[in-house]
Design a protein around this motif. Structure first.
Motif, short mmCIF file in Angstrom:
data_model
loop_
_atom_site.label_atom_id
_atom_site.label_comp_id
_atom_site.label_asym_id
_atom_site.label_seq_id
_atom_site.Cartn_x
_atom_site.Cartn_y
_atom_site.Cartn_z
N ARG A 1 0.81 -1.21 0.00
CA ARG A 1 0.00 0.00 0.00
C ARG A 1 0.85 1.26 0.00
NH1 ARG A 1 -4.00 1.14 4.95
NH2 ARG A 1 -2.01 1.73 5.93
N ASP A 2 1.88 1.29 0.86
CA ASP A 2 2.66 2.50 1.01
C ASP A 2 3.83 2.59 0.04
OD1 ASP A 2 0.99 3.04 3.20
OD2 ASP A 2 2.33 2.00 4.58
N ASP A 3 4.18 1.46 -0.58
CA ASP A 3 5.26 1.44 -1.56
C ASP A 3 6.55 2.02 -0.99
OD1 ASP A 3 6.31 0.80 -4.04
OD2 ASP A 3 5.84 2.75 -4.90
N VAL A 4 6.91 1.59 0.22
CA VAL A 4 8.10 2.15 0.87
C VAL A 4 9.36 1.80 0.09
CG1 VAL A 4 7.05 2.12 3.17
CG2 VAL A 4 8.39 0.14 2.40
N PHE A 5 10.36 2.63 0.28
CA PHE A 5 11.63 2.40 -0.39
C PHE A 5 12.35 1.21 0.21
CE2 PHE A 5 16.05 3.34 -1.55
CZ PHE A 5 15.91 3.61 -2.91
N ALA A 6 12.26 1.07 1.54
CA ALA A 6 12.83 -0.08 2.25
C ALA A 6 12.20 -0.15 3.63
CB ALA A 6 14.36 0.04 2.37
N LEU A 7 12.38 -1.27 4.29
CA LEU A 7 11.98 -1.43 5.68
C LEU A 7 13.18 -1.04 6.54
CD1 LEU A 7 10.27 -4.91 5.26
CD2 LEU A 7 9.19 -2.64 5.13
N PHE A 8 12.93 -0.43 7.70
CA PHE A 8 14.03 0.19 8.44
C PHE A 8 13.78 0.15 9.94
CE2 PHE A 8 15.59 4.41 10.13
CZ PHE A 8 16.94 4.09 10.14
#
Length: 416
Positions: free
Chosen positions: A100-107
Motif C-alpha cells: 500500500r505505502d510502496d516504501v523504499f525499504a523497511l528500516f
C-alpha cells in the motif's frame, strides 16, 4: 502526523487515510523528492518505551539530515507503525508498507520474534527488491541463509554478546552459569549463544528457566529463582526485556541471592535500572548491585567520540512528536537505545547520499557493498562489503555506577 497517528493507533476514517497515503507515496522519479521507509516497532505495551526511544534517536538525526536539504534534494521520511512487540501486527504492518505505502525499504524494526515472523515476506517480495535495514535484533536468522540476504544489520549479534559475557565471567572464575530467557526466538537464540560459548570452555548451562513474552515488571519470578538457584550457579545470564529481566532481578535479590546477573543489549538497560531504582527507594533494598550488561554501541557519556557529542547535541534539541508508550512514560535525555537509533539514522542518511544520483531499491545491495571502513565517529569503522550483512562487531560491557550503566574497566570485581 495524521498518517502516523492512524498507523500507530488504528483509529480513524479509512477514506481520509487512504488519500493522505496516496499523497505521501515516495517519489522515485528523476526529480528529487521524499524517500519513505517503513518502521514496525513496539510503541505501546511492556516494550513500548524501548520502541519510542529507538525512534526518537533515529529521528533526531533524520530531522537534522532533512533540515540540511537531504542528499541532492532527496529527503527521508520514516513511517512508524505500532506492533506492540507482537509478530502478527508486525506481519500486517509489513504487508501494508510494501503493497500500500510502496516504501523504499523497511528500516529499524524492533525485536527478534517480530522480525523473524516477517522474514518470509522479504523473500516473497524479493522481486520488488525489498530489504530490511538495521533491525534492533542480534538473532541469527537475520544473518544467515535463507533470509540473511534480505537483511542488513548494523549491530553485533547475540552470539557475539553472549560469547563475550561467558568469556569474561569464566575468566573471573565464574564457570557455573545459569540462563533465564524469554521463551521465543529471541530468548532461544541467546540461550544457544550461551550454550555454545560455555562448550568452548568445557562447561554447560547448569540451570535454566524461561518466561512468557509480555510478562510485566509486576510479575513475581520467585519460582524461577528457586529453580535456578538450586543448581548453585556462580552467575546468571538473562536474555530478556527490561520489564521481565528487572522483575527477575528483584525476585533474586528479595530472596537474598547477590550473585552477578548479566544481560544483553536488548534488555534496554537504562529503563531496567530506572525501574529497579524506583523499587530501591520504595523498599529500601539494593537491586542494582552486581549487574552487568553487554551493549552494541559505545557509552553515550564518552564525549571523546565525535558521534556521541553530535548525538547529545541533537537529542538536546529534538522536539519530535511524543509517541505514546503508556501512562507515566517520560522520554530520557540519553540512552543506549536512542543512541543505537541515532547511529541507524546516520547510516540511512549515508545510503541515501550514495544513491542520490539514482535512488532505486535495486541499488541497495550495490550501495551497501560500498560501505567499507566507514567512519561514523564511534572509534570503530563500519564495514559491509560483498557478502557481509553486518557492519559492526564491537561489544561493550557495562555495570551500574551511581544509577547508570557505565563501562566496565576491570573485571576483577567479579572474581571468585
Amino acid at each position: 502526523m495524521l498518517i502516523i497517528l492512524k498507523r500507530l493507533f488504528g483509529a480513524g476514517v479509512l477514506g481520509v487515510l487512504a488519500c493522505c497515503l496516496l499523497l505521501a507515496r515516495p517519489c522515485l522519479a528523476r526529480e528529487p523528492g521524499e524517500l519513505v521507509f517503513g518502521m514496525s516497532a513496539p510503541f505501546t505495551g511492556v516494550n513500548g518505551e524501548m520502541g519510542i526511544e529507538f525512534y526518537r534517536g533515529l529521528m533526531a538525526y533524520i530531522e537534522h539530515f532533512n533540515r540540511d536539504g537531504g542528499a541532492s534534494g532527496w529527503t527521508i521520511r520514516v513511517l512508524p507503525a505500532n506492533d506492540g512487540y507482537n509478530p502478527q501486527p508486525c506481519f500486517t504492518n509489513t504487508v501494508e508498507f510494501v503493497t500500500r505505502d510502496d516504501v523504499f525499504a523497511l528500516f529499524s524494526y524492533v525485536g527478534t520474534p517480530t522480525v523473524a515472523h516477517i522474514l518470509p515476506l522479504l523473500r516473497k517480495y524479493s522481486e520488488r527488491h525489498i530489504y530490511l535495514l538495521f533491525p534492533l535484533t542480534g538473532a541469527e536468522p537475520m544473518r544467515t541463509e535463507p533470509f540473511g540476504r534480505h537483511v542488513y544489520n548494523l549491530r553485533a549479534s547475540y552470539f557475539q554478546e553472549t560469547a563475550g559475557l561467558v568469556d569474561h565471567l569464566t575468566a573471573a572464575g565464574r564457570r557455573r552459569i545459569a540462563v533465564f530467557y524469554q521463551n521465543d526466538a529471541y530468548g532461544r537464540t541467546g540461550w544457544d549463544g550461551v550454550r555454545r560459548a560455555l562448550e568452548r570452555h568445557g562447561e554447560r548451562i547448569v540451570a535454566e528457566a524461561a518466561y512468557t513474552r509480555g510478562d510485566s515488571f509486576a510479575h513475581d519470578f520467585s519460582a524461577e529463582v528457586d529453580l535456578i538457584m538450586a543448581a548453585r550457579p556462580d552467575a546468571v545470564i538473562c536474555i530478556g526485556t527490561y520489564a521481565s529481566q528487572g522483575a527477575f532481578i528483584r525476585s533474586m535479590r528479595d530472596k537474598g541471592h547477590d550473585i552477578p546477573v548479566a544481560g544483553v543489549s536488548f534488555s534496554d538497560s537504562d529503563k531496567m535500572v530506572e525501574l529497579l531504582m524506583l523499587e530501591e527507594r520504595r523498599s529500601g533494598r539494593r537491586y542494582t548491585d552486581n549487574l552487568i550488561c553487554s551493549q552494541v554501541v559505545p557509552c553515550y557519556e564518552d564525549t571523546s567520540l565525535p558521534a556521541v557529542r553530535f548525538y547529545r547535541e541533537l537529542m538536546d534539541n529534538y522536539r519530535g512528536e511524543p509517541l505514546a508508550a503508556g501512562q507515566g512514560y517520560t522520554p530520557r535525555r540519553f540512552s543506549y537505545v536512542s543512541f543505537e537509533g541515532f547511529l541507524n539514522g546516520i547510516m540511512l542518511g549515508e545510503i541515501v547520499r550514495r544513491m542520490a544520483d539514482d535512488p532505486r531499491r535495486a541499488r541497495i545491495p550495490e550501495v551497501m557493498e560500498s560501505l567499507i571502513d566507514l567512519d561514523i565517529g564511534i572509534g570503530v569503522a563500519v564495514s559491509f562489503g560483498p557478502g557481509r550483512r553486518q557492519g559492526l562487531d564491537a561489544v561493550y560491557y557495562t555495570t551500574v555506577v551511581d544509577g547508570l550503566f557505565q563501562p566496565i574497566r576491570d573485571w576483577s570485581e567479579w572474581r571468585r
